[in-house]
Design an enzyme around this catalytic site. Structure first.
Site: not given
Length: 292
Positions: A12, A15-16, A120, A219
Site C-alpha cells: 500500500k 496515496e500522495r 527518510c 522532523e
C-alpha cells in the site's frame, strides 16, 4: 524480502506518491512473478484499517511518520498481527576539523537538499565541531547555488515538495526557528520558480539553531538543514544520543580512531563514515522511533 522468504505481499503506497510502487509491480510482472504474489492496493485511512483488520494478513511492516505508525501498530497488534513500524527520523552528520573539507561540504549539500529533503535518510542536522564552524559561510554559499525547478527540468538540483500542506509545514518549521531566537542563514521560504508559479517549492534553507528549538526537535522532511555547534566529538555524540530519533548518522573525519569511537558510542542504527546517507538494511536497527 517478504517474497524471497516465501510470503505473498500486499503493498500500500502513499496515496500522495503511488507511482514508484506501480513501476515496481510492473517490473515484477515482467520478470515473471506469479499473479497474486505481489498485490498493490491504493487508498487512505480506510485501506490502512482494512489491512490492519483482515484476518488473513499475518504481519505488517510500515515506514513513515509517527502518527500513522502508532495507529498501525496499535490497531494491527490488537488484531493479533506482528507489526513493525519505522517512524520519524532526524539524521545527524558530524564534521570533524580533520575532515576533507570539500568532500564533507559537498556530501552534506547532496544529503540535505537532494530530493528536496523528502527522504527518510536525508541529513537534516549538521553538527560542526570546533574549527569546522568556520566552514559555515562556504556551506551556505554552495547551498545557495542549487537550482530549484520542476523535477524533470534540465539542470535541476531540487524540485517541489509533494503537496501544498507539506510546503506549508516546512515553511512553518523554518519560521519557528526565527520565533525561538534562531538565525535563518539561508532562507528558501519565498523562493521564486517563474516556470511554475503555483508549485510547492521551498528553496534550500540553513538554520543556525539549538537543540531546544522546534526545528531541531521535529522532523522537517524538506530542504532545511539545521546547524548545531559543538566543541568536541564527545559533545557531538551526546547531542545525537539525546535525540529521540536514531535513524541514521554520519561522521566526516580522516582519523580511524575518531571514526571507531563514533561508531562504537553513538546510539544509531545506520552509521556512515565519510558517507552521508548510510543505506538502510533489514538486518540493522532502522530507526530510534521503532515499534515492534
Amino acid at each position: 524480502m517478504a517474497v524471497v522468504t516465501g510470503n505473498t505481499l500486499i503493498l500500500k503506497p502513499s496515496e500522495r506518491d503511488p507511482g514508484a510502487a506501480m513501476m515496481i509491480a510492473e517490473l515484477c510482472q515482467r520478470a515473471g512473478l506469479p499473479p497474486g504474489v505481489l498485490n498493490v492496493v491504493h487508498g487512505g485511512v480506510s485501506t490502512v484499517n482494512a489491512i490492519c483488520d483482515h484476518p488473513e494478513i499475518k504481519a505488517i511492516s510500515f515506514v513513515g511518520g509517527d502518527k500513522a505508525g502508532k495507529h498501525i501498530y496499535q490497531r494491527g497488534t490488537q488484531n493479533g498481527k506482528r507489526v513493525q513500524a519505522n517512524l520519524g527520523a532526524k539524521n545527524h552528520a558530524v564534521l570533524m576539523p580533520d575532515a576533507n573539507k570539500n568532500l564533507a561540504l559537498n556530501s552534506i549539500i547532496g544529503a540535505a537538499f537532494g530530493a528536496a529533503g523528502q527522504r527518510c535518510m536525508a541529513i537534516s542536522v549538521a553538527i560542526l565541531v570546533g574549527e569546522t564552524q568556520a566552514w559555515l559561510p562556504e556551506l551556505i554559499a554552495r547551498a545557495s547555488k542549487l537550482n530549484v525547478n520542476g523535477g524533470f527540468e534540465a539542470g535541476v538540483d531540487l524540485g517541489p515538495l509533494i503537496s501544498p500542506a507539506a510546503q506549508q509545514r516546512v515553511i512553518d518549521l523554518i519560521s519557528s526557528a526565527e520565533d525561538e531566537g534562531g538565525n535563518i542563514l539561508l532562507d528558501g521560504r519565498n523562493v521564486s520558480v517563474p516556470a511554475y508559479p503555483g508549485g510547492n517549492f521551498v528553496g534550500p534553507s540553513v538554520i543556525d539553531a539549538t537543540t531546544s528549538m522546534k526545528c531541531y526537535r521535529e522532523e522537517i522532511f524538506g530542504p532545511a538543514l539545521v546547524v548545531i555547534r559543538a566543541e568536541t566529538l564527545d559533545d557531538a555524540i551526546d547531542i545525537i544520543n539525546a535525540n529521540k530519533y536514531g535513524n541514521g548518522t554520519a561522521i566526516f573525519t580522516q582519523s580511524g580512531a575518531t571514526a571507531r569511537k563514533f561508531e562504537s558510542t553513538v546510539n544509531v542504527g545506520q552509521i556512515g563514515i565519510n558517507v552521508p546517507i548510510p543505506v538502510p538494511l533489514p538486518m540493522f536497527s532502522w530507526s530510534g522511533k521503532f515499534l515492534g
